[in-house]
Design a protein around this motif. Structure first.
Motif: not given
Length: 75
Positions: A23, A27, A31
């Protein structure tokens, strides 16, 4: 043969760590993609501004200065 309950807890901890790590990585990549998209948009806006300025200069009859690398044709 009976399984030790400690193995189950370790497997759960390992899976939790894996999911957590996955995870976090996901992420970070998302980004990074967002940052690249924003940069692309800003570059597009800059290109449009440059093209608008060129069109404005052309409409005013302003000619760009001659390139210093070009000769007048004499040999």
């Amino acid at each position: 043969m009976e399984k030790d309950s400690g193995d189950g807890k370790q497997n759960t901890a390992d899976m939790t760590q894996f999911v957590s790590s996955f995870t976090f990585d996901f992420q970070n990549r998302f980004q990074t993609i967002n940052v690249l998209d924003e940069m692309g948009e800003r570059i597009s806006e800059l290109e449009q501004s440059i093209n608008d300025l060129r069109a404005e200069m052309g409409a005013e009859g302003t000619q760009p200065p001659p390139s210093p690398s070009k000769k007048d044709g004499s040999a």
